[in-house]
Design a protein around this motif. Structure first.
Motif, mmCIF file in Angstrom:
data_model
loop_
_atom_site.group_PDB
_atom_site.id
_atom_site.type_symbol
_atom_site.label_atom_id
_atom_site.label_comp_id
_atom_site.label_asym_id
_atom_site.label_seq_id
_atom_site.Cartn_x
_atom_site.Cartn_y
_atom_site.Cartn_z
ATOM 1 N N TRP A 1 -2.940 7.011 -9.026
ATOM 2 C CA TRP A 1 -4.526 6.631 -8.526
ATOM 3 C C TRP A 1 -4.432 8.005 -8.662
ATOM 4 C CZ3 TRP A 1 -6.460 2.126 -5.008
ATOM 5 C CH2 TRP A 1 -5.632 1.079 -5.128
ATOM 6 N N SER A 2 -5.570 8.553 -8.791
ATOM 7 C CA SER A 2 -6.328 9.888 -9.042
ATOM 8 C C SER A 2 -6.572 9.867 -7.053
ATOM 9 C CB SER A 2 -7.424 10.245 -9.693
ATOM 10 O OG SER A 2 -8.853 9.478 -9.260
ATOM 11 N N GLY B 1 -9.198 8.550 -5.557
ATOM 12 C CA GLY B 1 -9.454 7.534 -5.561
ATOM 13 C C GLY B 1 -9.485 6.615 -5.048
ATOM 14 N N ARG C 1 0.576 -1.100 0.337
ATOM 15 C CA ARG C 1 -0.055 0.410 0.187
ATOM 16 C C ARG C 1 0.744 1.216 -0.131
ATOM 17 N NH1 ARG C 1 -2.684 0.063 6.686
ATOM 18 N NH2 ARG C 1 0.053 0.339 6.861
ATOM 19 N N ASN D 1 -2.108 13.354 -7.508
ATOM 20 C CA ASN D 1 -2.244 12.604 -8.448
ATOM 21 C C ASN D 1 -0.707 11.878 -8.134
ATOM 22 O OD1 ASN D 1 -4.727 12.893 -9.522
ATOM 23 N ND2 ASN D 1 -3.183 13.805 -10.919
ATOM 24 N N ALA E 1 -3.338 4.619 -1.704
ATOM 25 C CA ALA E 1 -3.570 3.142 -2.870
ATOM 26 C C ALA E 1 -2.846 2.201 -2.308
ATOM 27 C CB ALA E 1 -2.559 3.673 -3.681
ATOM 28 N N ALA F 1 -7.214 -1.919 -8.040
ATOM 29 C CA ALA F 1 -7.260 -1.725 -6.177
ATOM 30 C C ALA F 1 -6.640 -2.302 -5.315
ATOM 31 C CB ALA F 1 -9.017 -2.412 -6.111
ATOM 32 N N ALA G 1 -9.587 2.979 -6.685
ATOM 33 C CA ALA G 1 -9.175 2.292 -7.222
ATOM 34 C C ALA G 1 -7.736 2.513 -8.151
ATOM 35 C CB ALA G 1 -9.801 1.635 -7.680
ATOM 36 N N GLY G 2 -6.694 2.229 -9.031
ATOM 37 C CA GLY G 2 -5.782 2.750 -9.957
ATOM 38 C C GLY G 2 -5.515 2.525 -11.518
ATOM 39 N N THR G 3 -5.543 2.565 -12.320
ATOM 40 C CA THR G 3 -5.467 2.579 -13.380
ATOM 41 C C THR G 3 -3.999 1.976 -13.992
ATOM 42 O OG1 THR G 3 -7.124 4.420 -14.523
ATOM 43 C CG2 THR G 3 -5.710 3.813 -16.074
ATOM 44 N N GLN H 1 1.260 2.657 -11.767
ATOM 45 C CA GLN H 1 0.136 1.951 -11.603
ATOM 46 C C GLN H 1 -0.321 4.233 -11.403
ATOM 47 O OE1 GLN H 1 -1.674 -0.171 -12.797
ATOM 48 N NE2 GLN H 1 -3.127 -0.349 -11.092
ATOM 49 N N ASP I 1 4.518 -0.707 -8.877
ATOM 50 C CA ASP I 1 3.853 -1.247 -8.555
ATOM 51 C C ASP I 1 4.999 -2.788 -8.995
ATOM 52 O OD1 ASP I 1 2.169 -3.766 -7.128
ATOM 53 O OD2 ASP I 1 0.963 -3.404 -8.587
#
Length: 306
Positions: free
Chosen positions: A100-101, A104, A44, A86, A59, A71, A106-108, A98, A91
């Motif tokens: 993460w806004s 947020g 995390r 952000n 995150a 997530a 979850a991440g993108t 990733q 990872d």
């Protein structure tokens, strides 16, 4: 020796509650000196507001659950935060980066799946951003290269290394920490398995030595390093190095290769406030205070400039 205080985590106590950390490897500050920590073994990213005693998970999962969903994280190594709050996370065991806004759940994924191709990564470690060009750079550690990604594009470009692991000036060997120096349009790289810090000007085909041994020799003297993990350049051009296996932070005045120990004691790990245990990440604020991810002590130490 700089005076140290613990600003995140509890010395020599690991856990996944909101007061503690477990082997922290990455560190970043936002514009208000909020502290972001890659809580590696808890999978995390934690944020401590200035002077806060408790942290917030920004995150990954608060309880340390690992995974490969949007997530969850799997051994995150480094973190950086942009002006909008952000965060970018390497990872590592998911072989991806990733985004993460702020706020947020979850991440993108903005870079990586496991592999060696231009859209793939192998245990990414360090990350650096260039906000002016909307670009970020990743230490693709086990591919022995640095990748550049344009925001929105999953295919990266090799900008340093990529010629196999080695000690030559066209090669990298398990690169970890990464710093983008906009003044010289270059990347400063902790060449972990070569025990040195190198500068790679973007567009060049080789590096130049900034600190440590050019032939990969490790050591405990003021001119040698022992598996360095991170690097930071202050606004005066001075270099700070997390000399991880020497349990110290080395300071190099701009242009010099003889370092001074400003935190920790060479070859002496410990839990006392002024000792370190495998420091993995560093950052310096605008007042030249030094923050250290003191991994083996599960804490973040702040060293005030004297």
């Amino acid at each position: 020796m700089l005076k140290a205080t613990t600003v995140a985590g509890i010395s020599d106590e690991q856990n996944n509650d909101d007061k503690r950390l477990s082997f922290c490897t990455g560190l970043a500050l936002d514009s208000s000196n909020g502290i972001y920590v890659s809580d590696y073994q808890n999978n995390r990213i934690q944020k401590w507001a200035m002077y806060a005693r408790r942290s917030k998970t920004v995150a990954g999962q608060m309880n340390g659950t690992t995974g490969s969903t949007m997530a969850t994280l799997n051994f995150p190594t480094k973190v950086t935060v942009d002006l909008n709050g952000n965060i970018y996370v390497t990872d590592s065991e998911n072989h991806r980066v990733q985004l993460w806004s702020d706020g947020g759940m979850a991440g993108t994924t903005v870079a990586g799946v496991a592999g060696t191709l231009s859209n793939e990564l192998n245990t990414p470690w360090g990350i650096a951003t260039d906000s002016k060009s909307n670009t970020f750079y990743v230490s693709d550690s086990y591919n022995n290269r640095i990748m550049r990604y344009q925001s929105g594009l999953m295919n990266g470009t090799v900008v340093a290394g990529g010629n196999g692991p080695g000690k030559g000036t066209t090669q990298l060997f398990l690169p970890r920490g990464l710093y983008f120096d906009s003044t010289s349009n270059s990347l400063i790289i902790t060449n972990f398995a070569c025990n040195n810090i190198v500068r790679w000007i973007l567009g060049s085909d080789h590096w130049t030595l900034l600190a440590g041994s050019i032939n990969g020799e490790l050591g405990t003297t003021s001119t040698l390093l022992y598996y360095p993990s991170d690097v930071f350049l202050d606004r005066l051009g001075n270099l700070y190095v997390a000399d991880t296996y020497n349990h110290r932070i080395q300071f190099f005045i701009s242009g010099q290769t003889n370092g001074t120990t400003v935190a920790g004691v060479t070859s002496k790990p410990g839990v006392d406030p002024n000792l370190l245990d495998f420091p993995h990440s560093i950052v310096v604020d605008n007042q030249f205070s030094l923050y250290v991810a003191d991994s083996g002590n599960y804490r973040i130490q702040k060293f005030l400039r004297s």
